[in-house]
Design a protein around this motif. Structure first.
Motif, PDB file in Angstrom:
ATOM      1  N   ASP A   1       0.739  -1.135  -0.076  1.00 27.00           N
ATOM      2  CA  ASP A   1       0.048  -0.107   0.090  1.00 27.00           C
ATOM      3  C   ASP A   1       0.973   1.090  -0.081  1.00 27.00           C
ATOM      4  OD1 ASP A   1      -1.759   2.010   0.400  1.00 27.00           O
ATOM      5  OD2 ASP A   1      -2.903   0.973   1.938  1.00 27.00           O
ATOM      6  N   PRO A   2       1.166   1.947  -1.083  1.00 25.19           N
ATOM      7  CA  PRO A   2       1.804   3.081  -1.087  1.00 25.19           C
ATOM      8  C   PRO A   2       1.446   4.288  -0.184  1.00 25.19           C
ATOM      9  CG  PRO A   2       1.323   2.470  -3.397  1.00 25.19           C
ATOM     10  CD  PRO A   2       0.404   1.510  -2.479  1.00 25.19           C
TER      11      PRO A   2
ATOM     12  N   ALA B   1       5.707  -1.600 -10.534  1.00 20.93           N
ATOM     13  CA  ALA B   1       4.138  -1.443 -10.635  1.00 20.93           C
ATOM     14  C   ALA B   1       4.086  -0.002 -10.779  1.00 20.93           C
ATOM     15  CB  ALA B   1       3.337  -2.259  -9.815  1.00 20.93           C
ATOM     16  N   HIS B   2       2.875   0.502 -11.279  1.00 20.51           N
ATOM     17  CA  HIS B   2       2.557   1.954 -11.486  1.00 20.51           C
ATOM     18  C   HIS B   2       1.269   2.204 -10.371  1.00 20.51           C
ATOM     19  CE1 HIS B   2      -0.018   5.269 -12.611  1.00 20.51           C
ATOM     20  NE2 HIS B   2       1.305   5.905 -12.845  1.00 20.51           N
TER      21      HIS B   2
ATOM     22  N   TYR C   1       6.695   1.973  -8.708  1.00 18.92           N
ATOM     23  CA  TYR C   1       7.472   1.484  -7.667  1.00 18.92           C
ATOM     24  C   TYR C   1       8.244   0.144  -8.250  1.00 18.92           C
ATOM     25  CZ  TYR C   1       4.676   4.548  -4.894  1.00 18.92           C
ATOM     26  OH  TYR C   1       3.972   5.779  -4.026  1.00 18.92           O
ATOM     27  N   VAL C   2       9.756   0.433  -7.977  1.00 19.19           N
ATOM     28  CA  VAL C   2      10.411  -0.353  -8.594  1.00 19.19           C
ATOM     29  C   VAL C   2      11.120  -1.334  -7.567  1.00 19.19           C
ATOM     30  CG1 VAL C   2      12.570  -0.911 -10.062  1.00 19.19           C
ATOM     31  CG2 VAL C   2      10.873   0.980 -10.394  1.00 19.19           C
ATOM     32  N   PHE C   3      10.968  -2.491  -7.412  1.00 18.13           N
ATOM     33  CA  PHE C   3      11.575  -3.386  -6.352  1.00 18.13           C
ATOM     34  C   PHE C   3      12.615  -4.104  -7.064  1.00 18.13           C
ATOM     35  CE2 PHE C   3       6.860  -2.898  -5.905  1.00 18.13           C
ATOM     36  CZ  PHE C   3       6.578  -2.751  -4.688  1.00 18.13           C
ATOM     37  N   THR C   4      13.642  -4.118  -6.435  1.00 19.53           N
ATOM     38  CA  THR C   4      15.147  -4.646  -6.608  1.00 19.53           C
ATOM     39  C   THR C   4      15.809  -5.539  -5.677  1.00 19.53           C
ATOM     40  OG1 THR C   4      16.507  -2.548  -6.305  1.00 19.53           O
ATOM     41  CG2 THR C   4      15.353  -2.807  -8.331  1.00 19.53           C
TER      42      THR C   4
ATOM     43  N   ALA D   1      10.800   4.718  -5.787  1.00 21.32           N
ATOM     44  CA  ALA D   1       9.872   5.438  -6.514  1.00 21.32           C
ATOM     45  C   ALA D   1      10.270   6.336  -7.422  1.00 21.32           C
ATOM     46  CB  ALA D   1       8.886   6.079  -5.478  1.00 21.32           C
ATOM     47  N   ILE D   2       9.695   6.129  -8.652  1.00 24.21           N
ATOM     48  CA  ILE D   2      10.038   7.112  -9.683  1.00 24.21           C
ATOM     49  C   ILE D   2       8.789   7.812 -10.024  1.00 24.21           C
ATOM     50  CG2 ILE D   2      10.752   7.564 -12.130  1.00 24.21           C
ATOM     51  CD1 ILE D   2      12.229   4.937 -12.025  1.00 24.21           C
ATOM     52  N   HIS D   3       8.753   9.090  -9.996  1.00 28.43           N
ATOM     53  CA  HIS D   3       7.495   9.910 -10.225  1.00 28.43           C
ATOM     54  C   HIS D   3       7.260  10.150 -11.870  1.00 28.43           C
ATOM     55  CE1 HIS D   3       6.813  11.148  -6.094  1.00 28.43           C
ATOM     56  NE2 HIS D   3       8.076  10.966  -5.942  1.00 28.43           N
TER      57      HIS D   3
END
Length: 335
Positions: free
Chosen positions: A110-111, A280-281, A287-290, A300-302
């Motif tokens: 949940d962002p 996922a957007h 939101y990038v999970f690495t 997080a990339i806006h």
């Protein structure tokens, strides 16, 4: 995301997939680390000027000719998707991001709880014991489509992680990244990005008894590693291309040709060898999970500005699949 190669669901990641395969205050990528409906006028932002309306959380707003968000037109009783109020997104929780990890944990993310604990364990996947989850996407009806590295696809309930075998798509790639994209207020399509030398973009027809693969075009990005996909309620398709030395980048893809649309949004983080990835957007943010150097992170990339934030410096889950339904917000909540 997927599991290395030597995904329920839009969106996706990979472990061992090998290389052939509200944000926190922290912004340093080197340091390891009852929703409310608001009816206020949406804040100025960008929208597709070619369209008349767009969704701002659960409301329909007008698009001005200059690309800014105009007046609030309608507050939806259910959900808003593709610029219209719909009742297909009324299942509780299907606007969140869903994840699978290397330990077969099925979770929600949940962002709006970033800064606290955005992860919630729903259950353990017991789809099969022969393989591991590779990628996933989430449909607007609350069913996650989970791909294993064995090539088998399963339908998974986002409520209790219960699995049902969907089938083994014939003729298509064995493994792939995937994400649902809205094609109208009540329609969506599950797009796939092949994790093999074909580099094909295609889609999975999920309307029949068993899913069937249909190719579209080659994704020609000069990519070293295969992308994960995510989609939005306003009909956009995006890919995350992992490149370890710079952390990779996100770009919009034309769903009819596989060509890049607009500029790349780089993660801009050196992660050496990428061990797992997914993205996922949600609400105007990717939101990038690495997992790299045995450390799990969330960035997080806006979408509008390209700003990057480290929102999960050290998380407990090695995420290999991230999915989000087209019911997720297209823009951030209005103040």
């Amino acid at each position: 995301m997927r599991i290395a190669i030597a995904l329920l669901l839009s969106l996706a990641a990979c472990k061992g997939r090998a290389t052939d395969g509200a944000p926190s205050q922290s912004s340093s990528p080197d340091k390891p680390s009852a929703r409310t409906t608001r009816t206020s006028e949406p804040k100025p932002t960008t929208c597709d000027a070619a369209k008349d309306t767009l969704c701002v959380v659960d409301a329909v707003a007008a698009c001005n000719k200059d690309g800014s968000v105009g007046r609030l037109i309608e507050q939806c009783k259910g959900r808003c998707r593709a610029g219209a109020c719909v009742d297909t997104c009324a299942i509780k929780g299907n606007e969140l991001i869903y994840l699978v990890d290397t330990d077969h944990n099925f979770l929600s993310f949940d962002p709006e709880k970033i800064g606290g604990d955005p992860f919630r364990l729903i259950g353990k996947l017991e789809c099969e014991t022969a393989g591991q989850p590779f990628s996933m996407g989430v449909a607007s009806d609350g069913i996650a489509w989970v791909l294993y590295n064995t090539g088998r696809v399963y339908r998974v309930s986002i409520l209790d992680a219960h699995c049902t075998k969907a089938g083994d798509p014939e003729e298509g790639p064995e493994t792939f990244g995937m994400g649902f994209v809205a094609t109208g207020p009540t329609a969506e399509k599950l797009y796939l990005a092949a994790s093999d030398s074909s580099d094909l973009l295609g889609y999975l027809d999920t309307s029949g008894k068993e899913p069937t693969w249909a190719p579209i075009a080659k994704i020609a990005m000069g990519q070293e590693h295969h992308p994960e996909l995510t989609g939005t309620g306003d009909g956009k398709l995006y890919g995350y291309f992992p490149e370890p030395t710079v952390g990779g980048f996100v770009t919009e893809l034309d769903p009819t040709t596989g060509a890049a649309v607009g500029k790349r949004l780089p993660l801009g983080v050196k992660l050496t060898e990428m061990e797992a990835y997914a993205f996922a957007h949600w609400g105007g943010v990717f939101y990038v999970f690495t997992t790299a150097e045995h450390t799990n992170r969330v960035h997080a990339i806006h979408r509008a500005t390209g700003k990057v934030e480290l929102v999960g410096p050290r998380t407990p889950f090695e995420v290999v699949g991230a999915g989000v339904s087209t019911c997720a917000p297209e823009l951030e909540r209005a103040p």
